[in-house]
Design a protein around this motif. Structure first.
Motif, PDB file in Angstrom:
ATOM      1  N   LEU A 149       0.832  -1.197   0.000  1.00  0.00           N
ATOM      2  CA  LEU A 149       0.000   0.000   0.000  1.00  0.00           C
ATOM      3  C   LEU A 149       0.867   1.248   0.000  1.00  0.00           C
ATOM      4  N   PRO A 150       0.386   2.328  -0.609  1.00  0.00           N
ATOM      5  CA  PRO A 150       1.166   3.575  -0.553  1.00  0.00           C
ATOM      6  C   PRO A 150       1.149   4.154   0.863  1.00  0.00           C
ATOM      7  N   PRO A 151       2.152   4.958   1.211  1.00  0.00           N
ATOM      8  CA  PRO A 151       2.179   5.586   2.535  1.00  0.00           C
ATOM      9  C   PRO A 151       0.952   6.462   2.771  1.00  0.00           C
ATOM     10  N   ARG A 152       0.595   6.616   4.048  1.00  0.00           N
ATOM     11  CA  ARG A 152      -0.483   7.500   4.507  1.00  0.00           C
ATOM     12  C   ARG A 152      -1.860   7.105   3.973  1.00  0.00           C
ATOM     13  N   LEU A 153      -2.075   5.824   3.749  1.00  0.00           N
ATOM     14  CA  LEU A 153      -3.363   5.341   3.260  1.00  0.00           C
ATOM     15  C   LEU A 153      -4.090   4.618   4.384  1.00  0.00           C
ATOM     16  N   TYR A 154      -5.270   5.117   4.763  1.00  0.00           N
ATOM     17  CA  TYR A 154      -6.071   4.398   5.753  1.00  0.00           C
ATOM     18  C   TYR A 154      -6.441   3.040   5.162  1.00  0.00           C
ATOM     19  N   HIS A 155      -6.353   1.993   5.981  1.00  0.00           N
ATOM     20  CA  HIS A 155      -6.667   0.655   5.489  1.00  0.00           C
ATOM     21  C   HIS A 155      -7.147  -0.224   6.632  1.00  0.00           C
ATOM     22  N   LEU A 156      -7.761  -1.338   6.271  1.00  0.00           N
ATOM     23  CA  LEU A 156      -8.313  -2.275   7.234  1.00  0.00           C
ATOM     24  C   LEU A 156      -8.087  -3.679   6.697  1.00  0.00           C
ATOM     25  N   PHE A 157      -7.577  -4.577   7.542  1.00  0.00           N
ATOM     26  CA  PHE A 157      -7.382  -5.974   7.176  1.00  0.00           C
ATOM     27  C   PHE A 157      -8.331  -6.820   8.001  1.00  0.00           C
ATOM     28  N   TYR A 158      -8.934  -7.819   7.399  1.00  0.00           N
ATOM     29  CA  TYR A 158      -9.781  -8.753   8.145  1.00  0.00           C
ATOM     30  C   TYR A 158      -9.990 -10.018   7.318  1.00  0.00           C
ATOM     31  N   GLY A 159     -10.332 -11.085   8.009  1.00  0.00           N
ATOM     32  CA  GLY A 159     -10.685 -12.331   7.338  1.00  0.00           C
ATOM     33  C   GLY A 159     -12.185 -12.354   7.104  1.00  0.00           C
ATOM     34  N   GLU A 160     -12.597 -12.764   5.929  1.00  0.00           N
ATOM     35  CA  GLU A 160     -14.028 -12.813   5.632  1.00  0.00           C
ATOM     36  C   GLU A 160     -14.703 -13.918   6.426  1.00  0.00           C
ATOM     37  N   ARG A 161     -15.853 -13.583   6.989  1.00  0.00           N
ATOM     38  CA  ARG A 161     -16.626 -14.532   7.785  1.00  0.00           C
ATOM     39  C   ARG A 161     -16.930 -15.779   6.942  1.00  0.00           C
ATOM     40  N   GLY A 162     -16.664 -16.938   7.536  1.00  0.00           N
ATOM     41  CA  GLY A 162     -16.958 -18.202   6.869  1.00  0.00           C
ATOM     42  C   GLY A 162     -15.885 -18.686   5.908  1.00  0.00           C
ATOM     43  N   ALA A 163     -14.804 -17.922   5.769  1.00  0.00           N
ATOM     44  CA  ALA A 163     -13.754 -18.295   4.815  1.00  0.00           C
ATOM     45  C   ALA A 163     -12.650 -19.137   5.457  1.00  0.00           C
ATOM     46  N   GLY A 164     -12.801 -19.479   6.725  1.00  0.00           N
ATOM     47  CA  GLY A 164     -11.775 -20.268   7.403  1.00  0.00           C
ATOM     48  C   GLY A 164     -10.840 -19.394   8.210  1.00  0.00           C
ATOM     49  N   ARG A 165      -9.817 -20.028   8.742  1.00  0.00           N
ATOM     50  CA  ARG A 165      -8.844 -19.306   9.575  1.00  0.00           C
ATOM     51  C   ARG A 165      -7.944 -18.428   8.713  1.00  0.00           C
ATOM     52  N   VAL A 166      -7.551 -17.303   9.323  1.00  0.00           N
ATOM     53  CA  VAL A 166      -6.714 -16.340   8.612  1.00  0.00           C
ATOM     54  C   VAL A 166      -5.574 -15.921   9.526  1.00  0.00           C
ATOM     55  N   LEU A 167      -4.391 -15.858   8.968  1.00  0.00           N
ATOM     56  CA  LEU A 167      -3.241 -15.293   9.670  1.00  0.00           C
ATOM     57  C   LEU A 167      -2.697 -14.206   8.762  1.00  0.00           C
ATOM     58  N   CYS A 168      -2.716 -12.975   9.244  1.00  0.00           N
ATOM     59  CA  CYS A 168      -2.179 -11.890   8.436  1.00  0.00           C
ATOM     60  C   CYS A 168      -1.267 -11.048   9.306  1.00  0.00           C
ATOM     61  N   GLY A 169      -0.365 -10.370   8.683  1.00  0.00           N
ATOM     62  CA  GLY A 169       0.553  -9.493   9.385  1.00  0.00           C
ATOM     63  C   GLY A 169       0.815  -8.266   8.540  1.00  0.00           C
ATOM     64  N   GLU A 170       1.253  -7.221   9.204  1.00  0.00           N
ATOM     65  CA  GLU A 170       1.561  -5.977   8.505  1.00  0.00           C
ATOM     66  C   GLU A 170       2.992  -5.594   8.822  1.00  0.00           C
ATOM     67  N   VAL A 171       3.749  -5.280   7.789  1.00  0.00           N
ATOM     68  CA  VAL A 171       5.125  -4.836   7.943  1.00  0.00           C
ATOM     69  C   VAL A 171       5.181  -3.406   7.441  1.00  0.00           C
ATOM     70  N   SER A 172       5.589  -2.492   8.311  1.00  0.00           N
ATOM     71  CA  SER A 172       5.658  -1.081   7.948  1.00  0.00           C
ATOM     72  C   SER A 172       7.100  -0.660   7.750  1.00  0.00           C
ATOM     73  N   SER A 173       7.271   0.445   7.024  1.00  0.00           N
ATOM     74  CA  SER A 173       8.602   1.031   6.943  1.00  0.00           C
ATOM     75  C   SER A 173       8.925   1.577   8.333  1.00  0.00           C
ATOM     76  N   VAL A 174      10.158   1.933   8.553  1.00  0.00           N
ATOM     77  CA  VAL A 174      10.570   2.444   9.862  1.00  0.00           C
ATOM     78  C   VAL A 174       9.727   3.670  10.183  1.00  0.00           C
ATOM     79  N   ASN A 175       9.203   3.727  11.406  1.00  0.00           N
ATOM     80  CA  ASN A 175       8.404   4.878  11.795  1.00  0.00           C
ATOM     81  C   ASN A 175       8.564   5.163  13.275  1.00  0.00           C
ATOM     82  N   ASP A 176       7.996   6.280  13.682  1.00  0.00           N
ATOM     83  CA  ASP A 176       7.979   6.706  15.074  1.00  0.00           C
ATOM     84  C   ASP A 176       6.591   6.370  15.599  1.00  0.00           C
TER      85      ASP A 176
END
Length: 96
Positions: free
Chosen positions: A35-62
Motif C-alpha cells: 500500500l502507498p504511505p499515509r493510506l487508511y486501510h483495514l485488514f480482516y478475514g471474511e466470515r466463513g472463509a476459514g482461519r486467517v493469519l495476516c501481518g503488517e510490515v511497515s517502513s521504519v516509523n515513530d
C-alpha cells in the motif's frame, strides 16, 4: 492524493491494480499487497472463509507520531510487571 474520490494504486505481488475508494482487495493464501504511505486501510478475514493469519510490515516509523487511526487504538497493551524487564519495548527505553 487530493481527494477521497481518487482511485488508489496498490501492488499485489508486483502487479499494480487500481482500487476505488472504499473498495476491497481480496487476497488468497500466500498473496501480499503493498500500500502507498499515509493510506487508511483495514485488514480482516471474511466470515466463513476459514482461519486467517495476516501481518503488517511497515517502513521504519515513530510509533508516537506516525500512526493515525480512524478509531483511536492503543499501540501496545498495558503490562502489569511482576519483575524487571529483560528487554524493553520501543516506548520503554529509559530517558537519555
Amino acid at each position: 492524493m487530493n481527494s477521497t474520490r481518487e482511485r488508489v494504486r496498490v501492488s499485489c505481488d508486483g502487479v499494480v491494480r487500481e482500487v476505488a475508494p472504499g473498495g476491497k482487495v481480496i487476497l488468497h493464501p500466500g498473496e501480499s499487497i503493498t500500500l502507498p504511505p499515509r493510506l487508511y486501510h483495514l485488514f480482516y478475514g471474511e466470515r466463513g472463509a476459514g482461519r486467517v493469519l495476516c501481518g503488517e510490515v511497515s517502513s521504519v516509523n515513530d510509533d508516537a507520531h506516525d500512526n493515525r487511526f480512524k478509531t483511536p487504538a492503543g499501540r501496545f497493551p498495558k503490562i502489569e510487571e511482576d519483575e524487571a524487564p529483560i528487554h524493553y519495548l520501543c516506548t520503554e527505553y529509559p530517558k537519555a
